[in-house]
Design an enzyme around this catalytic site. Structure first.
Site, PDB file in Angstrom:
ATOM      1  N   CYS A   1       1.803   1.956   4.735  1.00 48.52           N
ATOM      2  CA  CYS A   1       1.389   0.416   4.312  1.00 48.52           C
ATOM      3  C   CYS A   1      -0.178   0.025   4.758  1.00 48.52           C
ATOM      4  CB  CYS A   1       2.394  -0.421   4.582  1.00 48.52           C
ATOM      5  SG  CYS A   1       4.082   0.103   4.213  1.00 48.52           S
TER       6      CYS A   1
ATOM      7  N   LEU B   1       0.899  -1.214  -0.007  1.00 44.52           N
ATOM      8  CA  LEU B   1       0.011   0.052  -0.092  1.00 44.52           C
ATOM      9  C   LEU B   1       0.913   1.145  -0.083  1.00 44.52           C
ATOM     10  CD1 LEU B   1      -2.575  -1.518   2.588  1.00 44.52           C
ATOM     11  CD2 LEU B   1      -2.941  -0.889   0.052  1.00 44.52           C
TER      12      LEU B   1
END
EC number: 2.3.1.181
Length: 228
Positions: free
Chosen positions: A179, A84
Site C-alpha cells: 500500500c 496502492l
C-alpha cells in the site's frame, strides 16, 4: 432514508483468479433497475490465486516491476480501486461488498468508515482487541497491517473491498511496499493469535460483524443461483 434494514445476499465463491473475481463483481453490479430500492445487494466472499494488484495510484510501479513480480509466480493486475499496491492470495479472506449506498447511507466516506469498523469488530471477535485505524489506510495491529482496504464507487454502487489476512504466507509482501507505506509490515490473524485461523472461522466472524455494523440482514445463496 429507508426504515427497513437492507438485505445483503452473501455469495461464497471459493478460490478464484483475480480476473474471475473482477468478472463476478461486474456481473453482480450490472443491474438494470429503475429504483435504488430494487437493487440487489451482495457480499462476495472469495480467496484469490496469488496476485499483486495496483489501484489508481501506481506510484512508480513500472512494467519492469510487473515482470519481476510475475516471475515470483503471481499474477499482476491494474485496477480502478483506491489505494496502492497490495497482494491477494491463499489464506486471505477477500470480501467485495456490491451494494447500493442509497439503501444505507449515500456517502463513500461513511462506507469506508463502516468497512473499517466491520474489520475491527471481526478482529475483536477473534480475540485481537487492539486492531485499529491509523492515518494510513487499512486496519493495523501496532505497526503491521492485518487488512487492506481499497474500494470503488460509481453512482453509489460499490465494488472491490477488503483483504483480511487469515493464514496468508506473509513472505509474498516482502517483494513490495504494501500500500505504498514505508517502514511498516504486515501480519495475519494466525500470527497474532498463535494458531491457524481457517477461512471458515474468519468468515463467520466477518459476517456477524458486517450485519452489525451495516445494520443489514444477511442471507446466503450459492454462486450458481445468483449467476444463472
Amino acid at each position: 432514508m429507508p426504515t427497513a434494514q437492507p438485505i445483503v445476499t452473501v455469495v461464497r465463491a471459493g478460490r478464484q483468479s483475480y480476473a474471475a473475481g473482477l468478472r463476478l463483481q461486474a456481473e453482480l453490479a450490472k443491474q438494470n433497475v429503475l429504483q435504488y430500492t430494487e437493487f440487489r445487494n451482495f457480499l462476495l466472499l472469495l480467496e484469490h490465486d496469488p496476485v499483486y494488484t495496483i489501484g489508481i495510484r501506481t506510484k512508480g510501479y513500472t512494467s519492469q516491476d510487473e515482470d519481476r513480480l510475475r516471475k515470483l509466480g503471481a499474477d499482476f493486475h491494474r485496477t480502478d480501486r483506491g489505494g496502492l499496491i497490495t497482494f491477494h492470495g491463499p489464506g486471505q479472506l477477500v470480501a467485495y461488498p456490491i451494494v447500493n449506498l442509497r439503501q444505507f447511507t449515500p456517502s463513500i466516506r461513511w462506507y469506508v468508515g463502516t468497512l473499517e469498523r466491520t474489520v475491527i469488530e471481526t478482529c475483536r471477535q477473534m480475540g485481537i482487541a487492539n486492531a485499529t485505524t491509523t492515518k494510513d489506510t487499512g486496519i493495523w495491529v501496532g505497526d503491521r497491517k492485518i487488512c487492506a482496504i481499497g474500494v470503488h464507487g460509481s453512482r453509489y454502487i460499490t465494488t472491490h473491498g477488503i483483504g483480511l489476512n487469515c493464514s496468508t504466507d506473509l513472505k509474498w509482501f516482502e517483494h513490495i511496499v504494501p500500500c505504498g507505506i514505508e517502514g511498516k509490515g504486515v501480519t495475519s490473524l494466525s500470527e497474532q493469535l498463535g494458531r491457524h485461523i481457517s477461512m471458515s472461522e474468519a468468515t463467520d466472524a466477518l459476517l456477524d460483524s458486517f450485519a452489525q455494523t451495516f445494520k443489514c440482514c444477511v442471507q446466503e445463496q450459492s454462486l450458481a443461483r445468483v449467476t444463472n
